[in-house]
Motif scaffolding. Structure first.
Motif, mmCIF file in Angstrom:
data_model
loop_
_atom_site.group_PDB
_atom_site.id
_atom_site.type_symbol
_atom_site.label_atom_id
_atom_site.label_comp_id
_atom_site.label_asym_id
_atom_site.label_seq_id
_atom_site.Cartn_x
_atom_site.Cartn_y
_atom_site.Cartn_z
ATOM 1 N N LEU A 133 -3.051 7.730 2.052
ATOM 2 C CA LEU A 133 -2.403 7.294 3.287
ATOM 3 C C LEU A 133 -0.985 7.844 3.372
ATOM 4 O O LEU A 133 -0.293 7.960 2.357
ATOM 5 C CB LEU A 133 -2.339 5.764 3.341
ATOM 6 N N GLY A 160 8.661 1.156 8.501
ATOM 7 C CA GLY A 160 7.996 2.227 7.781
ATOM 8 C C GLY A 160 8.853 3.455 7.579
ATOM 9 O O GLY A 160 8.351 4.506 7.171
ATOM 10 N N GLY A 209 1.217 -1.506 5.985
ATOM 11 C CA GLY A 209 0.053 -2.127 6.588
ATOM 12 C C GLY A 209 -0.926 -2.716 5.588
ATOM 13 O O GLY A 209 -1.795 -3.506 5.960
ATOM 14 N N HIS A 247 4.304 5.924 5.760
ATOM 15 C CA HIS A 247 4.703 4.929 6.778
ATOM 16 C C HIS A 247 3.578 3.952 7.090
ATOM 17 O O HIS A 247 3.792 2.968 7.800
ATOM 18 C CB HIS A 247 5.203 5.621 8.043
ATOM 19 N N HIS A 248 2.383 4.193 6.555
ATOM 20 C CA HIS A 248 1.272 3.259 6.745
ATOM 21 C C HIS A 248 1.140 2.273 5.580
ATOM 22 O O HIS A 248 0.339 1.332 5.672
ATOM 23 C CB HIS A 248 -0.055 4.007 6.892
#
Length: 217
Positions: free
Chosen positions: A172, A118, A179, A175-176
């Motif tokens: 968001l 990320g 996901g 770095h997410h």
């Protein structure tokens, strides 16, 4: 960048293009202009029949051939004109483009691992994921803002661009975004407009979206 004013009930369908030869070879495409395979065209036709039943109001697409051919399958069923925009292209990845997954791991292993963690990485010297979102998300929002109440926009693009755009529209942190996971060829994700902005209703779907029925709708 949460878009929309609650209550209008608009919907954004982000649809990945069909299969290409480089997909089969696990070769990084990026902005390289690769055509659909015969199987990819068949995927686009099947998906278009499903998406046409949503009665979309507007459609925009990347101007790369794999997205253009995918979009045309839905346009032929719905009669919609397609707005093509280079801002919806896949991530430019410099020296990674044209390499297989194994070659990337061999030559750029640390860079690849940093990206998967990320961290902001210019893969192959190319674009940051946030830069992809910077160019793509405003285009999507601009067209979504033109929809009528309850209207649907179809966005035909690429896996990386769709994922970063979803991450940005949901608010968001970058770095997410990893996901969210990827999209299979000719699958799509659906964002619906809620009172507090956009909500992810479907991800990597290949069947028609179903309403959420229950206590958390």
């Amino acid at each position: 960048m949460n878009g929309g004013s609650g209550g209008r009930g608009r919907r954004i369908v982000l649809w990945r293009h069909g299969q290409t030869a480089w997909n089969l070879e696990r070769r990084f495409q990026g902005t390289t202009d690769i055509e659909l395979t015969g199987a990819g065209l068949a995927q686009a036709r099947r998906s278009a029949r499903l998406l046409a039943s949503l009665r979309p109001d507007a459609m925009i697409a990347s101007d790369l051939r794999r997205a253009v051919a995918t979009a045309q399958e839905l346009a032929s069923l719905t009669g919609l004109s397609v707005g093509y925009d280079a801002a919806l292209r896949e991530t430019y990845a410099g020296d990674w483009q044209g390499l297989t997954h194994e070659q990337i791991l061999e030559r750029f292993g640390e860079q690849y691992l940093s990206w998967k963690r990320g961290e902001p990485v210019r893969r192959g010297g190319g674009e940051l994921e946030t830069e992809v979102a910077d160019r793509a998300a405003p285009v999507v929002l601009r067209h979504a803002d033109k929809l009528p109440d309850g209207g649907t926009l179809v966005v035909v693009s690429h896996g990386g661009t769709i994922r970063t755009t979803i991450g940005r529209l949901l608010g968001l942190e970058a770095h997410h975004w990893e996901g969210l996971g990827g999209l299979s060829n000719c699958c799509w994700s659906v964002l619906g407009e809620g009172a507090r902005g956009w909500r992810l209703q479907e991800h990597n779907a290949g069947t028609l979206p179903e309403p959420v029925l229950g206590d958390d709708d």
